[in-house]
Design a protein around this motif. Structure first.
Motif, mmCIF file in Angstrom:
data_model
loop_
_atom_site.group_PDB
_atom_site.id
_atom_site.type_symbol
_atom_site.label_atom_id
_atom_site.label_comp_id
_atom_site.label_asym_id
_atom_site.label_seq_id
_atom_site.Cartn_x
_atom_site.Cartn_y
_atom_site.Cartn_z
ATOM 1 N N ALA A 127 0.830 -1.212 0.000
ATOM 2 C CA ALA A 127 0.000 0.000 0.000
ATOM 3 C C ALA A 127 0.864 1.262 0.000
ATOM 4 O O ALA A 127 0.343 2.376 0.010
ATOM 5 N N GLY A 128 2.168 1.054 0.041
ATOM 6 C CA GLY A 128 3.075 2.203 0.012
ATOM 7 C C GLY A 128 3.096 2.998 1.303
ATOM 8 O O GLY A 128 3.343 4.198 1.299
ATOM 9 N N ILE A 129 2.816 2.327 2.408
ATOM 10 C CA ILE A 129 2.841 3.016 3.699
ATOM 11 C C ILE A 129 4.267 3.005 4.239
ATOM 12 O O ILE A 129 4.915 1.967 4.264
ATOM 13 N N GLN A 130 4.737 4.173 4.643
ATOM 14 C CA GLN A 130 6.044 4.255 5.286
ATOM 15 C C GLN A 130 5.877 3.834 6.741
ATOM 16 O O GLN A 130 5.289 4.560 7.531
ATOM 17 N N PHE A 131 6.386 2.652 7.069
ATOM 18 C CA PHE A 131 6.215 2.206 8.455
ATOM 19 C C PHE A 131 7.535 1.733 9.035
ATOM 20 O O PHE A 131 8.465 1.374 8.307
ATOM 21 N N ALA A 132 7.562 1.759 10.372
ATOM 22 C CA ALA A 132 8.755 1.275 11.065
ATOM 23 C C ALA A 132 8.338 0.308 12.153
ATOM 24 O O ALA A 132 7.186 0.320 12.607
ATOM 25 N N ILE A 133 9.256 -0.548 12.555
ATOM 26 C CA ILE A 133 9.050 -1.338 13.764
ATOM 27 C C ILE A 133 10.088 -0.863 14.789
ATOM 28 O O ILE A 133 11.022 -0.148 14.434
ATOM 29 N N LEU A 134 9.893 -1.252 16.033
ATOM 30 C CA LEU A 134 10.900 -0.889 17.031
ATOM 31 C C LEU A 134 12.035 -1.906 17.045
ATOM 32 O O LEU A 134 13.124 -1.636 17.553
ATOM 33 N N GLY A 135 11.773 -3.089 16.480
ATOM 34 C CA GLY A 135 12.799 -4.130 16.456
ATOM 35 C C GLY A 135 13.173 -4.584 17.850
ATOM 36 O O GLY A 135 12.298 -4.800 18.696
ATOM 37 N N LYS A 136 14.477 -4.688 18.083
ATOM 38 C CA LYS A 136 14.956 -5.210 19.377
ATOM 39 C C LYS A 136 14.590 -4.296 20.535
ATOM 40 O O LYS A 136 14.665 -4.687 21.701
ATOM 41 N N GLU A 137 14.220 -3.062 20.225
ATOM 42 C CA GLU A 137 13.893 -2.117 21.304
ATOM 43 C C GLU A 137 12.493 -2.322 21.881
ATOM 44 O O GLU A 137 12.180 -1.790 22.934
ATOM 45 N N GLU A 138 11.649 -3.064 21.139
ATOM 46 C CA GLU A 138 10.280 -3.271 21.612
ATOM 47 C C GLU A 138 10.283 -4.219 22.812
ATOM 48 O O GLU A 138 11.111 -5.117 22.894
ATOM 49 N N SER A 139 9.350 -3.993 23.743
ATOM 50 C CA SER A 139 9.180 -4.909 24.879
ATOM 51 C C SER A 139 7.713 -5.263 25.000
ATOM 52 O O SER A 139 6.859 -4.568 24.456
ATOM 53 N N CYS A 140 7.456 -6.289 25.774
ATOM 54 C CA CYS A 140 6.066 -6.640 26.110
ATOM 55 C C CYS A 140 5.368 -5.402 26.671
ATOM 56 O O CYS A 140 5.966 -4.621 27.405
ATOM 57 N N THR A 141 4.088 -5.205 26.317
ATOM 58 C CA THR A 141 3.361 -4.043 26.844
ATOM 59 C C THR A 141 3.099 -4.188 28.338
ATOM 60 O O THR A 141 2.821 -3.200 29.007
ATOM 61 N N GLY A 142 3.147 -5.420 28.822
ATOM 62 C CA GLY A 142 2.853 -5.668 30.238
ATOM 63 C C GLY A 142 1.452 -6.199 30.465
ATOM 64 O O GLY A 142 1.078 -6.494 31.599
ATOM 65 N N ASP A 143 0.673 -6.341 29.398
ATOM 66 C CA ASP A 143 -0.728 -6.776 29.531
ATOM 67 C C ASP A 143 -0.905 -8.060 30.342
ATOM 68 O O ASP A 143 -1.668 -8.066 31.304
ATOM 69 N N PRO A 144 -0.200 -9.161 30.002
ATOM 70 C CA PRO A 144 -0.467 -10.384 30.773
ATOM 71 C C PRO A 144 -0.068 -10.247 32.237
ATOM 72 O O PRO A 144 -0.772 -10.763 33.115
ATOM 73 N N ALA A 145 1.014 -9.524 32.519
ATOM 74 C CA ALA A 145 1.440 -9.356 33.913
ATOM 75 C C ALA A 145 0.385 -8.576 34.687
ATOM 76 O O ALA A 145 0.009 -8.942 35.798
#
Lengths: 262, 438
Positions: free
Chosen positions: A46-64
């Motif tokens: 779709a030609g969307i410029q997107f990024a991921i956080l990669g190794k910097e991403e962490s669990c949001t904490g939802d299950p905890a």
């Protein structure tokens, strides 16, 4: 397809349109990785410029948090918010309703304010805007499909129509289960149940839901959540229907039938 | 004679109201035992909820047939209060049908409407009795309701039928007396329903008819006063508390869990020690989560007193459907029972004396709490905006943070999140590996 991280964007002084929050399941679970890749493929097409956080991403904490461990939740949340704010992130899209719910509803109180969109809603927007087009006579045309409402998208955030609209684009026949929309039955994984055995009962929640989904006669069960994906796949297996009934994420279904030249 | 009747009436009315206020104050006190939360924001949305959920019975209409029957009983209850107002005034002033001369010809229409409502109330209650006792609907035969709760439900339905029958019999006798021009019986003309049944009583003497009319009048109003005082001990209290409970219902998205500012602050200090230098010294160690009713919010306790034990929550609960111990209805009944127990303790001892008990474990077991998937089906279903999930999650917080009591698998999940930033034991370095694989 080359997937760029926020760090890549920051290094080149650019900023992406959206951050794709992959989530733990989408990153590590082999089945959910396919959903992640499918969604990234769609964004790319779709030609969307997107990024991921990669190794910097962490669990949001939802299950905890839902298991009762507020300390770990706060550690994850505050770290994530620091990171997101440092990158100046405005808009987040995720394929996980649990990440969606936590970042959208629980991070603002802790200082994280973003526009958060679940991929069902985002896909619907891309289709409506014509950025994502489906090929004629796709592989789901005329097929019976049933859709499983995830609790954290449906009841928790009142999003019932967007995923159904996305399925409409596939020109398939949607058959609803009796327990759908606000009456939808949980897959059994929410509230940190994903990470432990169920308590003693007469059956498992995912077996009950799997049986209900299979009984619709649909050949595809559409889901929008990596946890539901795992649970429903097991439920279908328990029914002995794994050869005739597929469980697919709506992003996978769209990715499969993208028109050329998207 | 009339003076004696008036006096007796005023005494009965006064006693009924006095006893009711006494018990109501105890309930108010019990609800106030909960911790404080501010639920006064956005009055516009709150009034909307009050109108839609309590007055409009919006959630009831998820099941239209039952909703219509319930609406009959509910509307009957609300509107017949106008009739009760007349009865009370008649009783105090020793008059009969005080409103008749004031309203004129409309009076017959008004009473006609009340009679139709009375009939629909009887119809509704009869169907409800059948559903509970003959059809034995699953949510009404559940073991949650063993003993008192089941009888309670039946007593209420039977009482309502009896009260309505008394009202209708009273009107029938009244019309025969009117037609004979008996003194004191204001001529109002025929009523819609009972007007058709006067022939049943027409053979009786004036004296017998007056006795019937007076007996029904007294039993009807005494029954209502008795019922008023039965309410606070019964699940039927929802007819009062559904209204405030709808007003104070949670306006946030259902998925949002209540924040814990104390923990938020603690973690912020840990992550940014430079903030700690300027932070004021901490007060006493806060409590984490809820062990007993005093740790819950007043809204949780109001919820418990508003619960009418209909079991729609439990019928929709995935854990309950698949045979687990958890029943959201039982969570609410347990909370109410414990609040009552604590209330009695306070009444007896002047202030709460430790009784060695708590909501957690003495009422609600760990197994029940562990089975919840936080799916919000119970919250969605409740017609009067009760949130059992909020209680479950607070009790879970106590288990995990105060007692370090969690299933082994959850402890592993916690340590995985802490060490690997994901609930599974994968290296954080592999988080974006999918992006490089084809």
């Amino acid at each position: 397809m080359h997937i760029r991280t926020m760090a890549d964007y920051a290094a080149s002084g650019e900023s992406p349109e959206i951050l794709f929050w992959v989530g733990c399941a989408g990153s590590f679970d082999q089945r959910a990785q396919k959903i992640t890749k499918a969604f990234a493929t769609i964004l790319d097409a779709a030609g969307i410029q997107f990024a991921i956080l990669g190794k910097e991403e962490s669990c949001t904490g939802d299950p905890a948090r839902r298991a009762g461990n507020e300390f770990i939740f706060q550690m994850m949340a505050q770290n994530n918010i620091q990171l997101l704010n440092a990158y100046g992130i405005k808009k987040i899209v995720t394929a996980c309703p649990h990440c969606f719910n936590t970042i959208k509803n629980e991070y603002p109180e802790l200082g994280g304010h973003y526009e958060v969109i679940h991929h069902a809603t985002y896909l619907q927007q891309l289709i409506d805007e014509g950025k994502v087009r489906m090929k004629e006579g796709g592989s789901f045309k005329g097929k019976k499909i049933t859709y499983h409402d995830s609790c954290y998208l449906g009841r928790a955030n009142n999003i019932y129509e967007a995923p159904r609209k996305v399925l409409e684009a596939l020109d398939s026949e949607l058959v609803e289960m009796k327990r759908c929309r606000s009456k939808g039955l949980c897959c059994g994984a929410g509230g940190a149940q994903m990470f432990k055995e169920e308590e003693k009962g007469t059956t498992r929640v995912n077996f009950d839901r799997g049986a209900e989904a299979v009984a619709t006669g649909a050949s595809v069960i559409a889901s929008n959540c990596p946890f539901c994906m795992t649970m429903l796949t097991d439920g279908v297996k328990e029914q002995g229907k794994e050869d005739s009934v597929q469980v697919l994420d709506i992003a996978e279904m769209i990715a499969r039938d993208l028109a050329q030249g998207n | 004679m009339n003076i004696v009747q008036e006096l007796l009436f005023v005494i009965a009315l006064g006693a009924g109201i006095y006893l009711f206020t006494g018990k109501a104050r105890q309930i108010w006190r019990n609800i106030s035992l909960g911790r404080d939360v501010a639920l006064n924001d956005e009055p516009g949305k709150r009034f909307r909820n009050l109108l839609l959920l309590a007055f409009g019975q919006k959630k009831m209409f998820r099941n239209p047939l039952v909703a219509v029957l319930h609406f009959f009983v509910y509307a009957g209850f609300l509107i017949i209060n106008i009739e009760i107002l007349e009865i009370v005034l008649d009783g105090i002033f020793g008059k009969h049908r005080l409103f008749a001369p004031v309203i004129g010809s409309l009076y017959g229409v008004l009473i006609g409407c009340f009679e139709l409502l009375a009939v629909t109330v009887i119809l509704g209650c009869a169907v409800f009795l059948i559903r509970r006792n003959i059809l034995k609907l699953k949510r009404f035969v559940s073991k949650d309701l063993e003993g008192w709760p089941r009888s309670d439900a039946n007593y209420i339905l039977i009482t309502e039928i009896v009260l309505m029958l008394l009202f209708l019999t009273m009107n029938t006798a009244d019309q025969v007396l009117q037609s004979r021009g008996v003194e004191h019986y204001t001529v109002t003309g025929s009523f819609w329903v009972t007007g058709q049944f006067t022939f049943l009583l027409s053979g009786l003497s004036d004296g017998t008819l007056i006795a019937i009319e007076r007996a029904c009048w007294w039993l009807h109003i005494l029954g209502i006063l008795a019922f008023l005082n039965y309410l606070p001990y019964s699940k039927h209290l929802h007819i009062v508390l559904a209204f405030p409970n709808a007003y104070f219902s949670d306006l946030r998205p259902k998925g949002k869990m209540e924040n814990m500012p104390a923990v938020q602050h603690e973690v912020a200090m840990m992550l940014q020690p430079e903030l700690a230098a300027n932070a004021p010294a901490d007060a006493a160690m806060p409590k984490f989560g809820a062990k007993d009713i005093t740790d819950l919010t007043w809204k949780n306790l109001l919820d418990a007193y508003s619960c009418t034990e209909c079991g729609r929550c439990t019928a929709a609960c995935p854990a309950n459907i698949t045979g687990k111990l958890l029943s959201p209805r039982k969570i609410m009944m347990d909370t109410r029972d414990r609040a009552e127990e604590v209330g009695l303790n306070i009444k007896k001892n002047g202030s709460f004396q430790d009784d060695g008990k708590a909501l957690l474990r003495d009422y609600i077991s760990e197994e029940e709490l562990r089975a919840c998937t936080s799916c919000n089906a119970c919250v969605e279903e409740c017609p009067v905006s009760i949130n059992p999930l909020h209680i479950i999650l607070q009790l879970r917080r106590h288990l995990v943070m105060e007692e370090s009591s969690a299933p082994q698998e959850w402890n592993m999940m916690f340590s995985n999140i802490e060490n690997n930033m994901a609930p599974w034991k994968f290296s954080p370095d592999d988080r974006d590996r999918w992006a490089t694989e084809s």
